[in-house]
Design a protein around this motif. Sequence first.
Motif, PDB file in Angstrom:
ATOM      1  N   MET A  69       0.839  -1.204   0.000  1.00  0.00           N
ATOM      2  CA  MET A  69       0.000   0.000   0.000  1.00  0.00           C
ATOM      3  C   MET A  69       0.876   1.256   0.000  1.00  0.00           C
ATOM      4  SD  MET A  69      -3.289  -1.032   0.305  1.00  0.00           S
ATOM      5  CE  MET A  69      -4.316  -0.167   1.436  1.00  0.00           C
ATOM      6  N   THR A  70       2.002   1.203   0.680  1.00  0.00           N
ATOM      7  CA  THR A  70       2.916   2.348   0.692  1.00  0.00           C
ATOM      8  C   THR A  70       3.484   2.584  -0.704  1.00  0.00           C
ATOM      9  OG1 THR A  70       3.430   1.912   3.007  1.00  0.00           O
ATOM     10  CG2 THR A  70       4.972   3.311   1.809  1.00  0.00           C
ATOM     11  N   GLN A  71       3.778   1.498  -1.426  1.00  0.00           N
ATOM     12  CA  GLN A  71       4.218   1.633  -2.820  1.00  0.00           C
ATOM     13  C   GLN A  71       3.146   2.333  -3.650  1.00  0.00           C
ATOM     14  OE1 GLN A  71       5.294  -2.123  -4.590  1.00  0.00           O
ATOM     15  NE2 GLN A  71       6.764  -2.600  -2.990  1.00  0.00           N
ATOM     16  N   LEU A  72       1.886   1.954  -3.430  1.00  0.00           N
ATOM     17  CA  LEU A  72       0.787   2.578  -4.173  1.00  0.00           C
ATOM     18  C   LEU A  72       0.729   4.079  -3.881  1.00  0.00           C
ATOM     19  CD1 LEU A  72      -2.114  -0.023  -3.778  1.00  0.00           C
ATOM     20  CD2 LEU A  72      -0.726   0.429  -5.813  1.00  0.00           C
ATOM     21  N   ARG A  73       0.884   4.435  -2.613  1.00  0.00           N
ATOM     22  CA  ARG A  73       0.858   5.860  -2.260  1.00  0.00           C
ATOM     23  C   ARG A  73       1.997   6.594  -2.961  1.00  0.00           C
ATOM     24  NH1 ARG A  73       1.060   9.132   3.499  1.00  0.00           N
ATOM     25  NH2 ARG A  73       0.784  11.151   2.504  1.00  0.00           N
ATOM     26  N   ILE A  88      -4.628  -6.454  -0.275  1.00  0.00           N
ATOM     27  CA  ILE A  88      -4.404  -6.051  -1.660  1.00  0.00           C
ATOM     28  C   ILE A  88      -2.924  -6.259  -1.953  1.00  0.00           C
ATOM     29  CG2 ILE A  88      -4.340  -4.105  -3.265  1.00  0.00           C
ATOM     30  CD1 ILE A  88      -6.777  -2.982  -1.888  1.00  0.00           C
ATOM     31  N   ASP A  89      -2.652  -7.002  -3.008  1.00  0.00           N
ATOM     32  CA  ASP A  89      -1.272  -7.177  -3.459  1.00  0.00           C
ATOM     33  C   ASP A  89      -1.199  -6.750  -4.918  1.00  0.00           C
ATOM     34  OD1 ASP A  89      -2.487  -9.243  -4.844  1.00  0.00           O
ATOM     35  OD2 ASP A  89      -1.567 -10.836  -3.679  1.00  0.00           O
ATOM     36  N   GLU A  90      -0.056  -6.937  -5.525  1.00  0.00           N
ATOM     37  CA  GLU A  90       0.146  -6.496  -6.911  1.00  0.00           C
ATOM     38  C   GLU A  90      -0.894  -7.112  -7.860  1.00  0.00           C
ATOM     39  OE1 GLU A  90       2.592  -4.330  -7.968  1.00  0.00           O
ATOM     40  OE2 GLU A  90       1.761  -4.415  -9.973  1.00  0.00           O
ATOM     41  N   ARG A  91      -1.127  -8.417  -7.719  1.00  0.00           N
ATOM     42  CA  ARG A  91      -2.078  -9.104  -8.611  1.00  0.00           C
ATOM     43  C   ARG A  91      -3.483  -8.554  -8.447  1.00  0.00           C
ATOM     44  NH1 ARG A  91      -5.739 -12.787  -7.849  1.00  0.00           N
ATOM     45  NH2 ARG A  91      -5.094 -13.130  -5.701  1.00  0.00           N
ATOM     46  N   VAL A  92      -3.929  -8.420  -7.210  1.00  0.00           N
ATOM     47  CA  VAL A  92      -5.279  -7.909  -6.950  1.00  0.00           C
ATOM     48  C   VAL A  92      -5.407  -6.481  -7.458  1.00  0.00           C
ATOM     49  CG1 VAL A  92      -6.873  -7.221  -5.106  1.00  0.00           C
ATOM     50  CG2 VAL A  92      -5.670  -9.414  -4.970  1.00  0.00           C
ATOM     51  N   TRP A  93      -4.373  -5.684  -7.223  1.00  0.00           N
ATOM     52  CA  TRP A  93      -4.411  -4.294  -7.675  1.00  0.00           C
ATOM     53  C   TRP A  93      -4.552  -4.213  -9.189  1.00  0.00           C
ATOM     54  CZ3 TRP A  93      -5.554   0.107  -5.618  1.00  0.00           C
ATOM     55  CH2 TRP A  93      -5.294   1.277  -6.337  1.00  0.00           C
ATOM     56  N   GLN A  94      -3.701  -4.984  -9.899  1.00  0.00           N
ATOM     57  CA  GLN A  94      -3.717  -4.948 -11.362  1.00  0.00           C
ATOM     58  C   GLN A  94      -5.017  -5.484 -11.949  1.00  0.00           C
ATOM     59  OE1 GLN A  94      -1.546  -3.478 -13.324  1.00  0.00           O
ATOM     60  NE2 GLN A  94      -0.313  -2.881 -11.563  1.00  0.00           N
ATOM     61  N   GLN A  95      -5.572  -6.514 -11.343  1.00  0.00           N
ATOM     62  CA  GLN A  95      -6.773  -7.143 -11.900  1.00  0.00           C
ATOM     63  C   GLN A  95      -8.060  -6.450 -11.478  1.00  0.00           C
ATOM     64  OE1 GLN A  95      -6.596 -11.285 -10.810  1.00  0.00           O
ATOM     65  NE2 GLN A  95      -5.042 -11.745 -12.338  1.00  0.00           N
ATOM     66  N   PHE A 130      -8.470  -3.317  -9.251  1.00  0.00           N
ATOM     67  CA  PHE A 130      -8.580  -1.891  -8.977  1.00  0.00           C
ATOM     68  C   PHE A 130      -8.061  -1.000 -10.114  1.00  0.00           C
ATOM     69  CE2 PHE A 130      -8.895  -3.887  -4.869  1.00  0.00           C
ATOM     70  CZ  PHE A 130      -9.857  -3.128  -4.221  1.00  0.00           C
ATOM     71  N   GLN A 131      -6.914  -1.328 -10.681  1.00  0.00           N
ATOM     72  CA  GLN A 131      -6.314  -0.481 -11.714  1.00  0.00           C
ATOM     73  C   GLN A 131      -7.260  -0.241 -12.895  1.00  0.00           C
ATOM     74  OE1 GLN A 131      -3.296   1.042 -11.244  1.00  0.00           O
ATOM     75  NE2 GLN A 131      -3.826   2.212 -13.080  1.00  0.00           N
ATOM     76  N   PRO A 132      -7.928  -1.272 -13.423  1.00  0.00           N
ATOM     77  CA  PRO A 132      -8.840  -1.018 -14.551  1.00  0.00           C
ATOM     78  C   PRO A 132      -9.977  -0.058 -14.189  1.00  0.00           C
ATOM     79  CG  PRO A 132      -8.399  -3.363 -14.351  1.00  0.00           C
ATOM     80  CD  PRO A 132      -7.817  -2.707 -13.149  1.00  0.00           C
ATOM     81  N   LEU A 133     -10.452  -0.123 -12.964  1.00  0.00           N
ATOM     82  CA  LEU A 133     -11.527   0.782 -12.546  1.00  0.00           C
ATOM     83  C   LEU A 133     -11.026   2.222 -12.461  1.00  0.00           C
ATOM     84  CD1 LEU A 133     -13.213  -1.412  -9.804  1.00  0.00           C
ATOM     85  CD2 LEU A 133     -14.181  -0.767 -12.016  1.00  0.00           C
ATOM     86  N   ILE A 134      -9.806   2.395 -11.960  1.00  0.00           N
ATOM     87  CA  ILE A 134      -9.240   3.745 -11.867  1.00  0.00           C
ATOM     88  C   ILE A 134      -9.049   4.332 -13.263  1.00  0.00           C
ATOM     89  CG2 ILE A 134      -7.166   5.044 -11.222  1.00  0.00           C
ATOM     90  CD1 ILE A 134      -6.933   3.202  -8.789  1.00  0.00           C
ATOM     91  N   GLU A 135      -8.542   3.514 -14.171  1.00  0.00           N
ATOM     92  CA  GLU A 135      -8.349   3.997 -15.550  1.00  0.00           C
ATOM     93  C   GLU A 135      -9.681   4.351 -16.201  1.00  0.00           C
ATOM     94  OE1 GLU A 135      -6.092   0.878 -17.357  1.00  0.00           O
ATOM     95  OE2 GLU A 135      -4.294   1.352 -16.191  1.00  0.00           O
ATOM     96  N   ARG A 136     -10.722   3.631 -15.854  1.00  0.00           N
ATOM     97  CA  ARG A 136     -12.046   3.889 -16.434  1.00  0.00           C
ATOM     98  C   ARG A 136     -12.630   5.224 -15.975  1.00  0.00           C
ATOM     99  NH1 ARG A 136     -16.629   0.054 -14.633  1.00  0.00           N
ATOM    100  NH2 ARG A 136     -17.046   1.759 -13.236  1.00  0.00           N
ATOM    101  N   VAL A 137     -12.422   5.581 -14.707  1.00  0.00           N
ATOM    102  CA  VAL A 137     -13.063   6.792 -14.186  1.00  0.00           C
ATOM    103  C   VAL A 137     -12.194   8.040 -14.305  1.00  0.00           C
ATOM    104  CG1 VAL A 137     -14.556   5.527 -12.614  1.00  0.00           C
ATOM    105  CG2 VAL A 137     -12.331   6.358 -11.802  1.00  0.00           C
ATOM    106  N   GLN A 138     -10.912   7.886 -14.651  1.00  0.00           N
ATOM    107  CA  GLN A 138     -10.053   9.084 -14.762  1.00  0.00           C
ATOM    108  C   GLN A 138      -9.970   9.579 -16.192  1.00  0.00           C
ATOM    109  OE1 GLN A 138      -6.387   7.972 -12.781  1.00  0.00           O
ATOM    110  NE2 GLN A 138      -7.107   8.882 -10.882  1.00  0.00           N
TER     111      GLN A 138
END
Length: 187
Positions: free
Chosen positions: A84-88, A170-177, A179-187
């Motif tokens: 999570m710190t990496q994400l921040r 949340i780890d790298e796999r969960v984030w990529q599969q 959360f990341q697609p949802l963030i890209e969709r709304v930004q």
Amino acid sequence: MKKLRLFIPISVFLLTAVFLYKGLFSDPTDIKNANLEREFPEFELPNLMDESHIYNKADLLGEVTLVNVWGTWCVTCRVELPFMTQLRNQGVRIVGVYYDNAAEAAFGNVNLAKTQAEVEQMLAQLGNPFQFNIYDVKRDLSLDLGVTGAPESFLIDQNGVILAHRRGAIDERVWQQQFQPLIERVQ
């Protein structure tokens, strides 16, 4: 009629076997939250480290935010904090909702000063991904969110709509599969 009675135990056995077999391949963390695609609940709760500072829903609006329910007593949270710190550090806005240990909270033995010291120590040791930490004193916000334990995370959009919910780390796999697609969709 006697032959028909013989099929009842066999039918019960087969139904039970199918039910149990299906359970072997199910993901216990994949429980749909009723709050998905709904507004984040209203709340007014203090900052974990400064009770005089009160946060509300408006503090979460304006940008995509990952709200992470966590606690120092939670072993899985310890595992999750470095990622999570990496994400921040990559620019993801993360807000913590501190969730007290169930046994201490149930018996009214919560010592805020001790909790704050444990939080400071843990975040200094494992990384601090949080922009700020909301102290869910009586677990009202957690109950409104349908939280069953820690860690749980909610991704909300700029308008406060819950886009995703994750029970567990949340780890790298969960984030990529997830959360990341949802963030890209709304930004």
